[in-house]
Design a protein around this motif. Structure first.
Motif, PDB file in Angstrom:
ATOM      1  N   GLN A  72       0.855  -1.181   0.000  1.00 43.11           N
ATOM      2  CA  GLN A  72       0.000   0.000   0.000  1.00 43.11           C
ATOM      3  C   GLN A  72       0.892   1.233   0.000  1.00 43.11           C
ATOM      4  OE1 GLN A  72      -3.408   0.314  -0.151  1.00 43.11           O
ATOM      5  NE2 GLN A  72      -3.057   2.533  -0.254  1.00 43.11           N
ATOM      6  N   MET A  73       0.762   2.040  -1.042  1.00 46.45           N
ATOM      7  CA  MET A  73       1.613   3.215  -1.193  1.00 46.45           C
ATOM      8  C   MET A  73       0.764   4.471  -1.065  1.00 46.45           C
ATOM      9  SD  MET A  73       4.009   1.912  -4.359  1.00 46.45           S
ATOM     10  CE  MET A  73       2.635   1.754  -5.493  1.00 46.45           C
ATOM     11  N   ASP A  74       1.019   5.239  -0.049  1.00 43.67           N
ATOM     12  CA  ASP A  74       0.305   6.494   0.201  1.00 43.67           C
ATOM     13  C   ASP A  74       1.274   7.668   0.120  1.00 43.67           C
ATOM     14  OD1 ASP A  74      -1.401   4.664   2.749  1.00 43.67           O
ATOM     15  OD2 ASP A  74      -2.171   5.151   0.758  1.00 43.67           O
ATOM     16  N   SER A  75       0.713   8.852   0.022  1.00 46.72           N
ATOM     17  CA  SER A  75       1.524  10.077  -0.058  1.00 46.72           C
ATOM     18  C   SER A  75       2.613   9.950  -1.114  1.00 46.72           C
ATOM     19  CB  SER A  75       2.144  10.390   1.308  1.00 46.72           C
ATOM     20  OG  SER A  75       1.139  10.564   2.289  1.00 46.72           O
ATOM     21  N   LEU A  76       2.223   9.459  -2.264  1.00 41.29           N
ATOM     22  CA  LEU A  76       3.188   9.247  -3.336  1.00 41.29           C
ATOM     23  C   LEU A  76       3.773  10.572  -3.818  1.00 41.29           C
ATOM     24  CD1 LEU A  76       1.207   6.519  -5.260  1.00 41.29           C
ATOM     25  CD2 LEU A  76       3.532   6.232  -4.412  1.00 41.29           C
ATOM     26  N   ASN A  77       5.018  10.521  -4.227  1.00 39.47           N
ATOM     27  CA  ASN A  77       5.662  11.682  -4.832  1.00 39.47           C
ATOM     28  C   ASN A  77       6.382  11.248  -6.107  1.00 39.47           C
ATOM     29  OD1 ASN A  77       8.497  10.936  -4.130  1.00 39.47           O
ATOM     30  ND2 ASN A  77       7.762  11.238  -2.029  1.00 39.47           N
ATOM     31  N   PRO A  78       6.758  12.195  -6.959  1.00 44.01           N
ATOM     32  CA  PRO A  78       7.364  11.820  -8.244  1.00 44.01           C
ATOM     33  C   PRO A  78       8.613  10.951  -8.101  1.00 44.01           C
ATOM     34  CG  PRO A  78       6.659  14.089  -8.313  1.00 44.01           C
ATOM     35  CD  PRO A  78       6.469  13.633  -6.880  1.00 44.01           C
ATOM     36  N   GLU A  79       9.327  11.061  -6.981  1.00 42.30           N
ATOM     37  CA  GLU A  79      10.524  10.243  -6.781  1.00 42.30           C
ATOM     38  C   GLU A  79      10.186   8.763  -6.585  1.00 42.30           C
ATOM     39  OE1 GLU A  79      11.281  14.162  -6.695  1.00 42.30           O
ATOM     40  OE2 GLU A  79      10.055  13.255  -5.108  1.00 42.30           O
ATOM     41  N   ASP A  80       8.924   8.442  -6.369  1.00 39.62           N
ATOM     42  CA  ASP A  80       8.494   7.043  -6.242  1.00 39.62           C
ATOM     43  C   ASP A  80       8.261   6.393  -7.601  1.00 39.62           C
ATOM     44  OD1 ASP A  80       6.513   8.159  -3.497  1.00 39.62           O
ATOM     45  OD2 ASP A  80       8.416   7.060  -3.370  1.00 39.62           O
TER      46      ASP A  80
END
Length: 125
Positions: A82-90
């Motif tokens: 579960q991936m939350d608060s994603l940012n472009p570096e992800d």
């Protein structure tokens, strides 16, 4: 032999969420003990995201702590991210991986035994 099939990747906006799933199959999947996720983005080496051992212990990359949650269903030989608060570096190709070893320490020393083909995660507005 063990096959790992990932699903759930795609496009998310910054601050958004995605959930990845992976299930092991094949006649040797009964030997799978530790599972996890790695990722690789262009021009970077593949890096650990999370490992979950047979006892449920976890090891996360510092860059995802507090934002990503790994979980598994040992009976189904499945692992989830579960991936939350994603940012472009992800943004990266995310790989499911599995090992026949019981503990994270051994896996960190010797590596995973099986790998999925990867699923793309793109974070962009």
């Amino acid at each position: 032999q063990v096959q790992l099939v990932e699903s759930g990747g795609g496009l998310a906006q910054p601050g958004g969420s995605l959930r990845l799933s992976c299930e092991a199959s094949g006649h040797s999947s009964v030997n799978v003990k530790t599972m996890g996720w790695y990722r690789q983005s262009p021009r970077k080496e593949r890096e650990l995201v999370v490992i979950i051992d047979n006892g449920g212990s976890t090891k996360y990359a510092d860059s995802v702590k507090g934002r990503f949650t790994g979980s598994r269903d040992s009976a189904k030989k499945a692992v989830y991210l579960q991936m939350d608060s994603l940012n472009p570096e992800d943004t990266a190709l995310y790989y499911c991986a599995a090992s026949e070893e019981y503990t994270i320490a051994v896996v960190m020393d010797y590596g995973m035994d099986y790998w999925g083909k990867g699923v793309q995660v793109t974070v962009s507005s």
